[in-house]
Scaffold this motif. Structure first.
Motif, mmCIF file in Angstrom:
data_model
loop_
_atom_site.group_PDB
_atom_site.id
_atom_site.type_symbol
_atom_site.label_atom_id
_atom_site.label_comp_id
_atom_site.label_asym_id
_atom_site.label_seq_id
_atom_site.Cartn_x
_atom_site.Cartn_y
_atom_site.Cartn_z
ATOM 1 N N LEU A 1 39.289 38.907 34.762
ATOM 2 C CA LEU A 1 39.735 40.000 35.612
ATOM 3 C C LEU A 1 38.966 41.272 35.285
ATOM 4 C CD1 LEU A 1 43.596 39.430 35.433
ATOM 5 C CD2 LEU A 1 42.088 38.904 37.360
ATOM 6 N N LYS B 1 31.023 36.926 37.558
ATOM 7 C CA LYS B 1 32.044 37.011 38.603
ATOM 8 C C LYS B 1 33.368 37.471 38.011
ATOM 9 C CE LYS B 1 34.106 34.330 42.370
ATOM 10 N NZ LYS B 1 34.133 33.007 43.057
ATOM 11 N N HIS C 1 37.408 39.516 39.143
ATOM 12 C CA HIS C 1 38.343 39.892 40.211
ATOM 13 C C HIS C 1 39.178 41.077 39.762
ATOM 14 C CE1 HIS C 1 41.008 39.532 43.627
ATOM 15 N NE2 HIS C 1 42.054 39.537 42.817
ATOM 16 N N SER D 1 42.457 42.873 40.176
ATOM 17 C CA SER D 1 43.773 42.489 40.691
ATOM 18 C C SER D 1 44.769 43.638 40.584
ATOM 19 C CB SER D 1 44.294 41.282 39.898
ATOM 20 O OG SER D 1 45.627 40.992 40.238
ATOM 21 N N LEU E 1 32.066 40.741 42.621
ATOM 22 C CA LEU E 1 33.381 41.341 42.343
ATOM 23 C C LEU E 1 34.258 41.189 43.569
ATOM 24 C CD1 LEU E 1 35.224 43.130 40.487
ATOM 25 C CD2 LEU E 1 34.288 45.097 41.724
ATOM 26 N N THR E 2 35.390 40.516 43.405
ATOM 27 C CA THR E 2 36.396 40.467 44.454
ATOM 28 C C THR E 2 37.536 41.394 44.060
ATOM 29 O OG1 THR E 2 37.421 38.534 43.391
ATOM 30 C CG2 THR E 2 35.795 38.110 45.137
ATOM 31 N N SER E 3 38.319 41.835 45.051
ATOM 32 C CA SER E 3 39.284 42.884 44.765
ATOM 33 C C SER E 3 40.508 42.799 45.678
ATOM 34 C CB SER E 3 38.630 44.250 44.900
ATOM 35 O OG SER E 3 39.567 45.298 44.744
ATOM 36 N N ASP E 4 41.671 43.130 45.103
ATOM 37 C CA ASP E 4 42.897 43.295 45.889
ATOM 38 C C ASP E 4 43.031 44.707 46.440
ATOM 39 O OD1 ASP E 4 43.582 40.726 45.156
ATOM 40 O OD2 ASP E 4 44.928 41.342 43.535
#
Length: 207
Positions: A27, A163, A165, A167, A203-206
């Motif tokens: 994360l 990679k 995320h 959160s 990078l993925t994101s909420d």
């Protein structure tokens, strides 16, 4: 089981182990303000005060016996009071995402690392410091358990991608992250290195 052992397991072992598991998830965390630093501060307070609660031992009387316990006490006091009279004792927590680099410049996530930035002792790995302090406190209080703590390092495949995320589950806002790139030396120690190559960062994101 003695009351001291129950309190040690409940307030130190279980929070340390839960934190250990949480840090093994890849994360992206805002370095200064997130759930894991909040948990770490609470754990530091618990470790500092357990000797006093169980046996009436003043924490100051134990400082010379354990550098790790001394640092944990400094962290506990800083987290509770902010500025301290002795600024040399002040410290803060930050989180970095630690990735191992292979010889052929591929990467794998190891863990998120909580770092104590101490005005006197510099950068210290919180999980290792808390582990050593907990073992010290257990010895002082003659608490015997079957706890065999080990800091988790993930062992996934090396790839050309970093990679992470971001959160909402573990932070209110997300403002950035810190990457720490390390390489395993011949002595089995992780040393900081540069990326020294091309890597895909995802990078993925909420948020």
């Amino acid at each position: 089981m003695k009351e001291e052992a129950i309190k040690f397991i409940t307030e130190i072992i279980k929070p340390w182990e839960i934190l250990n598991q949480q840090l093994a998830i890849p994360l992206a965390m805002t370095p200064e303000s997130n759930d894991v630093t909040s948990t770490a501060n609470t754990l530091a307070v618990n470790i500092k005060h357990l000797p006093e609660f169980c046996k009436g031992i003043n924490p100051n009387a134990l400082l010379a016996q354990s550098k790790s316990y001394q640092i944990i006490c400094d962290l506990a006091d800083t987290s509770k009071h902010g500025k301290l009279r002795n600024q040399a004792r002040e410290c803060i927590l930050n989180v970095s995402s630690m990735f191992e680099r292979s010889k052929d410049v591929k990467f794998r996530f190891l863990r998120n690392k909580i770092i104590i930035q101490h005005n006197t002792f510099g950068k210290i790995d919180f999980m290792q410091c808390a582990l050593e302090s907990a073992v010290f406190v257990a010895s002082i209080l003659d608490i015997r358990t079957d706890w065999t703590p080990k800091i988790f390092n993930s062992s996934g495949e090396f790839t050309k991608e970093i990679k992470l995320h971001a959160s909402r589950a573990n932070q209110i806002t997300w403002t950035g992250l810190t990457l720490e790139i390390v390489e395993l030396n011949e002595e089995g120690e992780y040393l900081n290195v540069d990326i020294n190559g091309d890597v895909l960062f995802t990078l993925t994101s909420d948020f």
